[in-house]
Motif scaffolding. Structure first.
Motif, mmCIF file in Angstrom:
data_model
loop_
_atom_site.group_PDB
_atom_site.id
_atom_site.type_symbol
_atom_site.label_atom_id
_atom_site.label_comp_id
_atom_site.label_asym_id
_atom_site.label_seq_id
_atom_site.Cartn_x
_atom_site.Cartn_y
_atom_site.Cartn_z
ATOM 1 N N GLY A 37 0.784 -1.231 0.000
ATOM 2 C CA GLY A 37 0.000 0.000 0.000
ATOM 3 C C GLY A 37 0.809 1.270 0.000
ATOM 4 O O GLY A 37 0.266 2.358 -0.253
ATOM 5 N N TRP A 38 2.113 1.194 0.288
ATOM 6 C CA TRP A 38 2.964 2.380 0.288
ATOM 7 C C TRP A 38 3.406 2.724 -1.137
ATOM 8 O O TRP A 38 3.576 1.834 -1.971
ATOM 9 C CB TRP A 38 4.198 2.161 1.160
ATOM 10 N N LEU A 39 3.601 4.007 -1.394
ATOM 11 C CA LEU A 39 4.109 4.476 -2.680
ATOM 12 C C LEU A 39 5.474 5.123 -2.479
ATOM 13 O O LEU A 39 5.665 5.916 -1.556
ATOM 14 C CB LEU A 39 3.160 5.505 -3.296
ATOM 15 N N PRO A 93 -0.162 4.111 2.887
ATOM 16 C CA PRO A 93 -1.418 3.561 2.373
ATOM 17 C C PRO A 93 -2.578 4.507 2.687
ATOM 18 O O PRO A 93 -2.462 5.409 3.531
ATOM 19 C CB PRO A 93 -1.558 2.235 3.135
ATOM 20 N N VAL A 94 -3.707 4.275 2.046
ATOM 21 C CA VAL A 94 -4.912 5.071 2.281
ATOM 22 C C VAL A 94 -5.445 4.790 3.688
ATOM 23 O O VAL A 94 -5.425 3.651 4.154
ATOM 24 C CB VAL A 94 -5.996 4.730 1.233
ATOM 25 N N PHE A 95 -5.904 5.841 4.367
ATOM 26 C CA PHE A 95 -6.549 5.656 5.666
ATOM 27 C C PHE A 95 -7.769 6.565 5.760
ATOM 28 O O PHE A 95 -7.890 7.562 5.043
ATOM 29 C CB PHE A 95 -5.582 5.937 6.822
ATOM 30 N N ALA A 126 -6.372 10.237 -1.816
ATOM 31 C CA ALA A 126 -6.353 8.783 -1.722
ATOM 32 C C ALA A 126 -5.760 8.122 -2.955
ATOM 33 O O ALA A 126 -5.249 7.003 -2.880
ATOM 34 C CB ALA A 126 -7.766 8.255 -1.462
ATOM 35 N N ALA A 127 -5.811 8.809 -4.093
ATOM 36 C CA ALA A 127 -5.230 8.265 -5.322
ATOM 37 C C ALA A 127 -3.710 8.376 -5.331
ATOM 38 O O ALA A 127 -3.045 7.791 -6.191
ATOM 39 C CB ALA A 127 -5.820 8.971 -6.539
ATOM 40 N N GLY A 128 -3.138 9.129 -4.393
ATOM 41 C CA GLY A 128 -1.692 9.299 -4.336
ATOM 42 C C GLY A 128 -1.141 10.213 -5.402
ATOM 43 O O GLY A 128 0.020 10.085 -5.798
#
Length: 212
Positions: A37-39, A93-95, A126-128
């Protein structure tokens, strides 16, 4: 809409606090290859350098805040060519942002005379998407592990976000930086109440100055 939402961010500095609510993210970076989940991305200019944007910590330079000696993420000036500008992204990640939250991380640098390392941190959508970044603060890291944290007011049911750290500055001026123990928690009510008192005091002070 995302930028308007992020105006609710309230900086409370590098102070530790107890947490009574659930923990949404608690990452100690034991393994850079196991971060679901990390970018991680290098957006440096004029292009990428000879190193990856965020890699496992080098314990020969300094050790992690906790856990195994190399259990932190690191980045360095070689992310960009000589004369380049750093933009190395680490995005969580998204939270959910439905409730009040406290976001926290630890950072330190390898301090050498004439060089310094800077991190900008805040939120992305959330889309990063990096262009959605709303910065909270830019800090020059020290030679000791230091905690940085801020409070985010709840945005209502269904709202989400990501926490982002960006390694920034001129590559020629930078050296080596580490990040450890990123957490996103629902804080205990007293933590939020104290922040509210501080903000109210700030507003009152501004009003007094305006009346002069």
């Amino acid at each position: 809409m995302f930028k308007k939402t992020c105006l609710a961010l309230a900086l409370v500095g590098a102070a530790a606090a107890a947490h009574a609510g659930p923990t949404l993210i608690n990452e100690g970076f034991d393994n850079v290859n196991a971060l679901p989940g990390w970018l991680i991305s290098n957006q440096g200019t004029p292009g990428v350098g000879t190193t990856e944007p965020w890699v496992q910590g080098d314990q020969s330079i300094f050790t992690a805040l906790s856990g195994a000696p190399n259990s932190y993420l690191s980045s360095n000036y070689n992310n960009v060519p000589v004369g380049g500008t750093l933009s190395s992204w680490l995005v969580s990640p998204v939270f959910s942002t439905a409730e009040n939250l406290e976001v926290s991380f630890w950072a330190r640098g390898d301090i050498l005379p004439g060089f310094f390392d800077q991190l900008t941190y805040g939120l992305v959508n959330a889309a990063g998407v990096f262009s959605s970044f709303v910065p909270q603060a830019t800090v020059t890291v020290t030679g000791a592990w230091t905690q940085y944290s801020f409070l985010l007011s709840g945005q209502g049911a269904g709202s989400t976000s990501r926490f982002a750290i960006q390694y920034v500055g001129a590559g020629n001026d930078a050296n080596y930086v580490g990040v450890d123990n990123v957490t996103v928690n629902v804080p205990e009510p007293s933590t939020w109440a104290l922040a509210g008192v501080s903000l109210l005091g700030l507003v009152a002070a501004r009003r007094r100055r305006a009346q002069r």
